[in-house]
Design a protein around this motif. Structure first.
Motif, mmCIF file in Angstrom:
data_model
loop_
_atom_site.group_PDB
_atom_site.id
_atom_site.type_symbol
_atom_site.label_atom_id
_atom_site.label_comp_id
_atom_site.label_asym_id
_atom_site.label_seq_id
_atom_site.Cartn_x
_atom_site.Cartn_y
_atom_site.Cartn_z
ATOM 1 N N ILE A 341 -55.859 39.657 13.181
ATOM 2 C CA ILE A 341 -54.729 38.724 13.302
ATOM 3 C C ILE A 341 -54.287 38.262 11.914
ATOM 4 O O ILE A 341 -53.088 38.188 11.614
ATOM 5 C CB ILE A 341 -55.116 37.522 14.186
ATOM 6 C CG1 ILE A 341 -55.202 37.958 15.658
ATOM 7 C CG2 ILE A 341 -54.112 36.377 14.036
ATOM 8 C CD1 ILE A 341 -55.786 36.901 16.588
ATOM 9 N N GLU A 342 -55.254 37.953 11.066
ATOM 10 C CA GLU A 342 -54.917 37.521 9.703
ATOM 11 C C GLU A 342 -54.269 38.657 8.911
ATOM 12 O O GLU A 342 -53.328 38.429 8.144
ATOM 13 C CB GLU A 342 -56.175 37.022 8.992
ATOM 14 C CG GLU A 342 -56.705 35.704 9.545
ATOM 15 C CD GLU A 342 -57.719 35.052 8.630
ATOM 16 O OE1 GLU A 342 -57.306 34.355 7.676
ATOM 17 O OE2 GLU A 342 -58.925 35.259 8.862
ATOM 18 N N VAL A 343 -54.767 39.866 9.095
ATOM 19 C CA VAL A 343 -54.170 41.018 8.406
ATOM 20 C C VAL A 343 -52.748 41.237 8.916
ATOM 21 O O VAL A 343 -51.839 41.541 8.138
ATOM 22 C CB VAL A 343 -55.024 42.282 8.611
ATOM 23 C CG1 VAL A 343 -54.352 43.485 7.953
ATOM 24 C CG2 VAL A 343 -56.423 42.091 8.041
ATOM 25 N N TYR A 344 -52.564 41.072 10.233
ATOM 26 C CA TYR A 344 -51.220 41.213 10.821
ATOM 27 C C TYR A 344 -50.256 40.219 10.180
ATOM 28 O O TYR A 344 -49.109 40.550 9.853
ATOM 29 C CB TYR A 344 -51.285 40.965 12.330
ATOM 30 C CG TYR A 344 -50.631 42.047 13.154
ATOM 31 C CD1 TYR A 344 -49.322 42.451 12.896
ATOM 32 C CD2 TYR A 344 -51.310 42.652 14.198
ATOM 33 C CE1 TYR A 344 -48.727 43.444 13.653
ATOM 34 C CE2 TYR A 344 -50.719 43.648 14.963
ATOM 35 C CZ TYR A 344 -49.432 44.037 14.691
ATOM 36 O OH TYR A 344 -48.838 45.022 15.430
ATOM 37 N N PHE A 357 -51.612 48.518 5.777
ATOM 38 C CA PHE A 357 -52.027 48.012 7.088
ATOM 39 C C PHE A 357 -52.674 49.128 7.903
ATOM 40 O O PHE A 357 -53.724 48.951 8.531
ATOM 41 C CB PHE A 357 -50.818 47.431 7.822
ATOM 42 C CG PHE A 357 -51.149 46.685 9.086
ATOM 43 C CD1 PHE A 357 -52.383 46.070 9.267
ATOM 44 C CD2 PHE A 357 -50.216 46.599 10.112
ATOM 45 C CE1 PHE A 357 -52.681 45.375 10.441
ATOM 46 C CE2 PHE A 357 -50.500 45.914 11.285
ATOM 47 C CZ PHE A 357 -51.743 45.303 11.444
ATOM 48 N N ILE A 358 -52.052 50.304 7.887
ATOM 49 C CA ILE A 358 -52.593 51.463 8.602
ATOM 50 C C ILE A 358 -53.982 51.825 8.073
ATOM 51 O O ILE A 358 -54.907 52.091 8.838
ATOM 52 C CB ILE A 358 -51.625 52.662 8.476
ATOM 53 C CG1 ILE A 358 -50.378 52.411 9.338
ATOM 54 C CG2 ILE A 358 -52.302 53.971 8.866
ATOM 55 C CD1 ILE A 358 -49.261 53.405 9.123
ATOM 56 N N SER A 389 -62.125 38.055 6.213
ATOM 57 C CA SER A 389 -60.887 37.774 5.473
ATOM 58 C C SER A 389 -61.151 36.928 4.226
ATOM 59 O O SER A 389 -60.450 37.065 3.221
ATOM 60 C CB SER A 389 -59.887 37.067 6.392
ATOM 61 O OG SER A 389 -58.718 36.737 5.701
ATOM 62 N N ARG A 390 -62.153 36.054 4.298
ATOM 63 C CA ARG A 390 -62.437 35.159 3.174
ATOM 64 C C ARG A 390 -63.014 35.908 1.972
ATOM 65 O O ARG A 390 -63.002 35.402 0.852
ATOM 66 C CB ARG A 390 -63.412 34.060 3.615
ATOM 67 C CG ARG A 390 -62.800 33.095 4.626
ATOM 68 C CD ARG A 390 -63.873 32.397 5.446
ATOM 69 N NE ARG A 390 -63.321 31.449 6.401
ATOM 70 C CZ ARG A 390 -62.684 31.789 7.518
ATOM 71 N NH1 ARG A 390 -62.503 33.055 7.806
ATOM 72 N NH2 ARG A 390 -62.216 30.863 8.339
ATOM 73 N N ASP A 391 -63.537 37.112 2.234
ATOM 74 C CA ASP A 391 -64.158 37.886 1.160
ATOM 75 C C ASP A 391 -63.178 38.824 0.463
ATOM 76 O O ASP A 391 -63.547 39.512 -0.494
ATOM 77 C CB ASP A 391 -65.321 38.718 1.729
ATOM 78 C CG ASP A 391 -66.409 37.848 2.340
ATOM 79 O OD1 ASP A 391 -66.609 36.732 1.831
ATOM 80 O OD2 ASP A 391 -67.041 38.288 3.327
ATOM 81 N N ILE A 392 -61.951 38.838 0.924
ATOM 82 C CA ILE A 392 -60.975 39.799 0.398
ATOM 83 C C ILE A 392 -60.171 39.194 -0.751
ATOM 84 O O ILE A 392 -59.725 38.045 -0.681
ATOM 85 C CB ILE A 392 -60.018 40.264 1.517
ATOM 86 C CG1 ILE A 392 -60.786 41.085 2.555
ATOM 87 C CG2 ILE A 392 -58.869 41.088 0.958
ATOM 88 C CD1 ILE A 392 -59.945 41.498 3.735
ATOM 89 N N ASP A 393 -59.973 39.995 -1.773
ATOM 90 C CA ASP A 393 -59.099 39.639 -2.883
ATOM 91 C C ASP A 393 -57.689 40.074 -2.505
ATOM 92 O O ASP A 393 -57.392 41.272 -2.417
ATOM 93 C CB ASP A 393 -59.561 40.356 -4.158
ATOM 94 C CG ASP A 393 -58.673 40.033 -5.363
ATOM 95 O OD1 ASP A 393 -57.656 39.325 -5.193
ATOM 96 O OD2 ASP A 393 -58.998 40.504 -6.469
#
Length: 561
Positions: A341-344, A357-358, A389-393
């Protein structure tokens, strides 16, 4: 708060309108609840010793704005199911009286004027009971007796017809039925918006009706404490559009899942609420945001719900993204939704490209599927995705996700190519939950025209029959029993066919060369190579397994570092 025991029909007398607010759930009583109320009325009608029968409470908000109107309006917050059902019964009784020659204590006109309509009132004020917009038109049509609308509230119509049927087969006269209704008693609880807390009182009531879902409770909590104008604004701008986006047949279940995922996203620690108690968790979340208007919170909930619906109901227009979402859903990995959902949201906000995204969706799919093949317990994945999600730059989105996933160890690990290949070739694929998904992905790898594998069945090249024919025993050698037991359900021995009954236990050469449906005649890529083989044995099973494992490593690729 003022609570008074009163006769139900006496309560309805006089000009008033009982409004069901927009946040209340639609009418939902089934035949079972209706029949129980009907039986209670008949019992009261038949027993002269019963002077009154209690049917529950009716709770409404008294608003000074509405009390000064020509027709005073009361906002019902509990009791609408019984109130609506009794209105159906009164309407059916009124029409039965009109068509009857019986001598009855009340005329059909008086019954309608006292208990169904506000005499002399015009327009919407004419109706004593004014349902929310989903049910309103249907009830009005049933009361007035014109044609039922095409977008009818089916439960209202079904229950109305049920009462028509019940009244036709009454073993008592209509007057006795009316007297039974006259015995119904309620506790009338009136609340003042400025002095009482309607939500708190609503929660403490022990309703005898249908249990409210978590979704119902959240909607009531969000809207109940506000003035009608603000309720309408929040409902029409955000809540109603959100409800429409969800699948009607599974609304409560899907909405509860969504709220759980939404609260997981909003939790700094990645805390995952209990799906059976998301209402309490949502209240705590809202109460912790004292400086944020409820309208802003609901707007945010609505925004994230769009992404959840795109995932859960596969409502995506981009065909590549849509197919990947379908694949992920096939793996039944709902625990990945908070992260997805956060990536969306980042994708819609143009923080990542469609191709990124793909790639992220493919990476999630590979992570989940490889772990499944390797038999790694799934219990840790909900926590993994809750905090991923919190670990992503965000500046190096895809690259940082690849680093994070590839660095996970032990039971959280992303299985490498060697482990994945090793486990795939020996796994019992035939009894694997994702068998069709696995064969579909392998068959359609690098195909522009996809094959619908649902039109085919899984075929064991070496048959399942423990009593193999002499031809099969000869092909497999002296250890044929051990070979059959070891390789029967493995990927090397499985393929797809539309001719499973025809191929059955035939010798390999016959399976290969059969004119209609043989491996040599098959259009499927999974059957390529079989047409050149003269026999099927342990060596060939292992060769084919390695070929398919090579392909699988590409289909479900590891993070590219």
């Amino acid at each position: 708060m003022k609570a008074t025991q009163t006769n139900f029909l006496n309560f309805l007398e006089g000009n008033k309108q009982l409004i069901i607010p927009i946040y209340q759930r639609p009418y939902s009583w089934k035949i079972t609840q209706c029949q129980q109320l009907w039986n209670d009325i008949l019992r009261a009608a038949n027993d002269n010793k019963i002077s009154g029968h209690f049917i529950g409470s009716l709770v409404y908000i008294v608003d000074s704005v509405y009390l000064t109107a020509v027709i005073p309006k009361l906002l019902v917050i509990d009791g609408q199911q019984r109130l609506t059902t009794l209105s159906l019964i009164l309407s059916v009784l009124s029409k039965a009286i009109r068509a009857s020659d019986e001598k009855i204590d009340i005329s059909c006109e008086a019954l309608e004027d006292f208990y169904i309509f506000n005499r002399h009132a015009k327009g919407d004020d004419r109706y004593k009971l004014f349902l929310n917009q989903k049910d309103r038109e249907t009830l009005i049509r049933l009361l007035e007796d014109p044609e039922i609308p095409s977008d009818e509230s089916q439960q209202l119509v079904k229950n109305y017809r049920h009462f028509e049927s019940q009244i036709r087969k009454l073993d008592i006269d209509l007057n006795s039925l009316y007297r039974g209704i006259c015995k119904l008693m309620i506790v009338e609880i009136s609340l003042e918006r400025d002095r009482d807390d309607p939500q708190l009182i609503f929660e403490s009531l022990n309703s005898t009706g249908l249990e409210l879902s978590e979704a119902d409770k959240i909607r009531n909590y969000v809207l109940m404490g506000h003035q009608p104008e603000e309720q309408n604004e929040i409902y029409n701008l955000y809540w109603h559009p959100m409800e429409k986006n969800f699948d009607k047949t599974a609304y409560s279940e899907l909405f509860d899942r969504f709220i759980r995922d939404y609260l997981t996203i909003k939790s700094r620690a990645g805390t995952i609420p209990n799906i059976r108690d998301v209402y309490s968790s949502f209240k705590i979340y809202v109460q912790g945001k004292k400086d944020t208007l409820i309208k802003e919170i609901v707007a945010d909930v609505y925004l994230y719900s769009k992404y959840f619906v795109k995932l859960a109901l596969v409502q995506e227009s981009d065909q590549k993204i849509k197919q990947l979402i379908m694949d992920i859903n096939t793996l039944r990995v709902d625990v990945a939704y908070p992260f997805l959902i956060e990536v969306y949201d980042d994708y819609i906000q143009n923080k990542i490209t469609a191709q990124e995204f793909i790639s992220i969706l493919k990476l999630v799919e590979s992570y989940v599927f490889r772990r499944s093949i390797c038999g790694i317990p799934t219990s840790s994945m909900n926590k993994t995705f809750a905090t991923l999600s919190r670990d992503i730059d965000r500046e190096k989105y895809l690259e940082s996700l690849q680093i994070v996933l590839s660095s996970k160890k032990s039971y959280k690990r992303f299985p490498g190519d060697e482990e994945f290949r090793r486990e795939l070739v020996v796994k019992d694929i035939y009894n694997f939950r994702g068998r069709n998904y696995l064969l579909r992905k392998l068959e359609n790898y690098e195909r522009k025209e996809s094959v619908n594998v649902e039109e085919y069945t899984t075929e064991h090249i070496m048959p399942q029959n423990p009593n193999l024919s002499l031809e099969w025993q000869s092909d497999l050698g002296e250890q044929w029993k051990e070979i059959q037991a070891k390789y029967l359900h493995t990927i090397g021995n499985l393929t797809l066919t539309g001719y499973n009954p025809e191929l059955s236990d035939r010798p390999f050469i016959e399976k290969r060369d059969k004119k209609d449906g043989g491996f040599a005649d098959s259009p499927l890529r999974l059957n390529r190579g079989l047409q050149h083989l003269k026999q099927w044995n342990e060596t060939e099973i292992n060769k084919r397994a390695e070929i398919l494992a090579d392909m699988a490593v590409k289909v479900w690729s590891s993070p590219c570092m």
